[in-house]
Design a protein around this motif. Structure first.
Motif, PDB file in Angstrom:
ATOM      1  N   ILE A 134       0.858  -1.061   0.052  1.00  8.72           N
ATOM      2  CA  ILE A 134      -0.124   0.099   0.163  1.00  8.72           C
ATOM      3  C   ILE A 134       0.988   1.252  -0.145  1.00  8.72           C
ATOM      4  CG2 ILE A 134      -1.691   1.293   1.241  1.00  8.72           C
ATOM      5  CD1 ILE A 134      -2.832  -1.342   2.265  1.00  8.72           C
ATOM      6  N   GLU A 135       1.802   1.025   0.794  1.00  9.94           N
ATOM      7  CA  GLU A 135       2.877   2.319   0.773  1.00  9.94           C
ATOM      8  C   GLU A 135       3.400   2.516  -0.385  1.00  9.94           C
ATOM      9  OE1 GLU A 135       6.479   3.859   3.575  1.00  9.94           O
ATOM     10  OE2 GLU A 135       5.548   2.087   4.230  1.00  9.94           O
ATOM     11  N   LEU A 136       3.973   1.425  -1.078  1.00 15.21           N
ATOM     12  CA  LEU A 136       4.565   1.621  -2.454  1.00 15.21           C
ATOM     13  C   LEU A 136       3.476   2.168  -3.583  1.00 15.21           C
ATOM     14  CD1 LEU A 136       7.122   1.241  -4.067  1.00 15.21           C
ATOM     15  CD2 LEU A 136       6.153  -1.226  -4.654  1.00 15.21           C
ATOM     16  N   ARG A 137       2.320   1.604  -3.565  1.00 11.87           N
ATOM     17  CA  ARG A 137       1.057   2.319  -4.385  1.00 11.87           C
ATOM     18  C   ARG A 137       1.234   3.798  -3.993  1.00 11.87           C
ATOM     19  NH1 ARG A 137      -1.241  -0.472  -8.633  1.00 11.87           N
ATOM     20  NH2 ARG A 137      -1.510  -2.753  -7.942  1.00 11.87           N
ATOM     21  N   SER A 138       1.070   4.438  -2.866  1.00 12.73           N
ATOM     22  CA  SER A 138       0.973   5.524  -2.387  1.00 12.73           C
ATOM     23  C   SER A 138       2.186   6.372  -3.014  1.00 12.73           C
ATOM     24  CB  SER A 138       0.583   5.845  -0.750  1.00 12.73           C
ATOM     25  OG  SER A 138       1.917   5.779  -0.095  1.00 12.73           O
ATOM     26  N   GLU A 139       3.507   5.855  -2.828  1.00 16.89           N
ATOM     27  CA  GLU A 139       4.562   6.702  -3.515  1.00 16.89           C
ATOM     28  C   GLU A 139       4.396   6.817  -4.971  1.00 16.89           C
ATOM     29  OE1 GLU A 139       6.913   7.786  -1.567  1.00 16.89           O
ATOM     30  OE2 GLU A 139       6.954   6.510   0.259  1.00 16.89           O
ATOM     31  N   HIS A 140       3.653   5.773  -5.717  1.00 20.17           N
ATOM     32  CA  HIS A 140       3.556   5.917  -6.873  1.00 20.17           C
ATOM     33  C   HIS A 140       2.482   6.943  -7.328  1.00 20.17           C
ATOM     34  CE1 HIS A 140       2.469   3.777 -11.053  1.00 20.17           C
ATOM     35  NE2 HIS A 140       3.437   4.509 -11.236  1.00 20.17           N
ATOM     36  N   ALA A 141       1.561   7.004  -6.570  1.00 16.26           N
ATOM     37  CA  ALA A 141       0.533   8.066  -6.671  1.00 16.26           C
ATOM     38  C   ALA A 141       1.038   9.606  -6.591  1.00 16.26           C
ATOM     39  CB  ALA A 141      -0.515   8.017  -5.784  1.00 16.26           C
ATOM     40  N   CYS A 142       2.114   9.656  -5.481  1.00 15.10           N
ATOM     41  CA  CYS A 142       3.022  10.862  -5.358  1.00 15.10           C
ATOM     42  C   CYS A 142       3.687  10.864  -6.470  1.00 15.10           C
ATOM     43  CB  CYS A 142       3.814  10.624  -4.187  1.00 15.10           C
ATOM     44  SG  CYS A 142       4.732  12.091  -3.466  1.00 15.10           S
ATOM     45  N   GLN A 143       4.368  10.237  -7.120  1.00 11.95           N
ATOM     46  CA  GLN A 143       5.226  10.532  -8.414  1.00 11.95           C
ATOM     47  C   GLN A 143       4.442  11.066  -9.520  1.00 11.95           C
ATOM     48  OE1 GLN A 143       8.100   7.681  -9.217  1.00 11.95           O
ATOM     49  NE2 GLN A 143       9.183   7.918  -7.684  1.00 11.95           N
ATOM     50  N   THR A 144       2.967  10.461  -9.440  1.00 16.99           N
ATOM     51  CA  THR A 144       2.209  10.984 -10.504  1.00 16.99           C
ATOM     52  C   THR A 144       1.984  12.618 -10.292  1.00 16.99           C
ATOM     53  OG1 THR A 144       0.994   8.876 -10.886  1.00 16.99           O
ATOM     54  CG2 THR A 144      -0.107  10.572 -11.577  1.00 16.99           C
ATOM     55  N   ILE A 145       1.728  12.841  -9.094  1.00 16.64           N
ATOM     56  CA  ILE A 145       1.457  14.291  -8.890  1.00 16.64           C
ATOM     57  C   ILE A 145       2.853  15.136  -9.134  1.00 16.64           C
ATOM     58  CG2 ILE A 145       1.251  15.952  -6.963  1.00 16.64           C
ATOM     59  CD1 ILE A 145      -0.305  13.657  -5.415  1.00 16.64           C
TER      60      ILE A 145
END
Length: 181
Positions: A134-145
């Motif tokens: 889940i944390e890795l997915r949230s990091e990926h979302a952050c990178q999208t931003i």
């Protein structure tokens, strides 16, 4: 350059990986979505020997954002983009809410779960593994931003010397973050 000791620490780690060993780090951007290239670069860089420890040390010791560090490296090394302090302010502001309300709480829960000795080790391990995903997915979302914000930055200079671009980006981010020698 200001922050030269920290910059050298980061850049020596980067330099060891940007030679012929990792030619995939240079991507053509025209007509493609840069988030995929940035994410691939980040995963490859983070998994390189010593990188995880270095990035986490910079995060924990200086309060630097790992995703912004990775963007600084990627933009310089892969695109030859030179970012200044105002660019890093814009990038940092774009992810502040996400970092504060999503990434940091997830990290804290995962780290706390690792310390819970009262849980069965198998259950604890399974929970930590799920939280890491889940944390890795949230990091990926952050990178999208970050990529969306990066794409809208004005005044980004370009150079063919990616070594200079990556070094400059790191120095600019460290200066913006008030990290000194």
């Amino acid at each position: 350059m200001t922050n030269i000791l920290v910059t050298k620490e980061i850049f020596s780690s980067l330099a060891a990986r940007t030679s012929d060993k990792c030619p995939s780090w240079r991507y053509p951007i025209v007509g493609t979505n840069p988030i995929f290239f940035f994410w691939d670069f980040s995963l490859e860089y983070y998994e390189s020997e010593g990188s995880e420890q270095l990035l986490l040390r910079l995060q924990n010791k200086y309060g630097l954002d790992v995703n912004i560090l990775l963007l600084a490296l990627w933009a310089g090394n892969s695109l030859g983009s030179i970012l200044d302090q105002t660019h890093f302010e814009s990038l940092d502001n774009a992810i502040e809410d996400w970092r504060t309300n999503i990434i940091q709480p997830l990290r804290q829960v995962r780290q706390h779960t690792k310390q819970l000795g009262s849980l069965d080790p198998t259950i604890r391990s399974s929970l930590v593994e799920m939280m890491e995903k889940i944390e890795l997915r949230s990091e990926h979302a952050c990178q999208t931003i970050l990529i969306n914000q990066f794409s809208s930055l004005n005044g980004v200079e370009q150079t063919r010397d990616t070594h200079i671009a990556a070094t400059n980006n790191l120095d600019s981010y460290l200066t913006y973050s008030n990290v000194s020698n």
